[in-house]
Design a protein around this motif. Structure first.
Motif, PDB file in Angstrom:
ATOM      1  N   MET A  80      38.136  46.548  45.733  1.00 56.65           N
ATOM      2  CA  MET A  80      38.808  45.955  44.575  1.00 56.65           C
ATOM      3  C   MET A  80      38.442  44.476  44.495  1.00 56.65           C
ATOM      4  N   ASP A  81      38.203  44.015  43.290  1.00 54.04           N
ATOM      5  CA  ASP A  81      37.941  42.593  43.089  1.00 54.04           C
ATOM      6  C   ASP A  81      39.145  41.773  43.520  1.00 54.04           C
ATOM      7  N   ASP A  82      38.907  40.519  43.725  1.00 54.64           N
ATOM      8  CA  ASP A  82      39.956  39.593  44.130  1.00 54.64           C
ATOM      9  C   ASP A  82      40.781  39.192  42.904  1.00 54.64           C
ATOM     10  N   CYS A  83      41.872  39.907  42.647  1.00 54.00           N
ATOM     11  CA  CYS A  83      42.714  39.646  41.462  1.00 54.00           C
ATOM     12  C   CYS A  83      43.273  38.228  41.474  1.00 54.00           C
ATOM     13  N   LYS A 116      41.980  35.558  42.668  1.00 59.87           N
ATOM     14  CA  LYS A 116      40.919  34.646  42.244  1.00 59.87           C
ATOM     15  C   LYS A 116      40.814  34.622  40.727  1.00 59.87           C
ATOM     16  N   TRP A 117      40.793  35.797  40.092  1.00 56.42           N
ATOM     17  CA  TRP A 117      40.610  35.861  38.644  1.00 56.42           C
ATOM     18  C   TRP A 117      41.839  35.384  37.884  1.00 56.42           C
TER      19      TRP A 117
END
Length: 148
Positions: free
Chosen positions: A1-4, A6-7
């Motif tokens: 999973m992407d780094d939520c 961060k976003w």
């Protein structure tokens, strides 16, 4: 999973930067305009109510309201129900700029959500709200008397 995280951080930072630029001609910034919006929509809010709306420390609320009062956007009046507290009202200056703030906020939202279907937008807003409220709750568990 992407780094939520961060976003979310990148999105919040760049939104604040954009709103700072967009609101500068009116003498406001990204951390102030939301008070003007709330007071225009709900005249007579108590300062304590902002703690529940924005989930921030009381000193930040006081600082922002005092600054906006000095800039001529808000007016504090004694609370008739509790003379120890204040109610906050919009000035004519705030009421005049209120529609422009809403327009700028909506315009930015449209720009950053371009390409997302209405259903996806609604899901995104619900997910962001849920994540933000969860972050508030976890932070309050870690430091119960200091919600920044």
């Amino acid at each position: 999973m992407d780094d939520c995280i961060k976003w979310m951080s990148i999105g919040a930072r760049h939104t604040a930067m954009h709103m700072d630029r967009a609101l500068a001609p009116y003498g406001l910034n990204a951390s102030q305009y939301m008070y003007v919006v709330e007071v225009c929509e709900h005249p007579g809010l108590t300062q304590d109510r902002f703690l529940q709306i924005f989930y921030i420390h009381p000193s930040n609320v006081t600082r922002a309201i005092v600054a906006l009062e000095k800039l001529g956007f808000l007016e504090r009046r004694s609370n008739p129900k509790d003379r120890r507290t204040f109610c906050v009202y919009p000035t004519r200056k705030a009421l005049d700029i209120y529609p422009e703030i809403l327009r700028l906020r909506q315009q930015w939202q449209e720009q950053i959500l371009t390409g997302l279907a209405p259903g996806t937008r609604a899901e995104l807003q619900a997910a962001l709200k849920q994540a933000a409220l969860c972050a508030v709750a976890r932070n309050e568990e870690e430091v119960p008397d200091h919600a920044d």
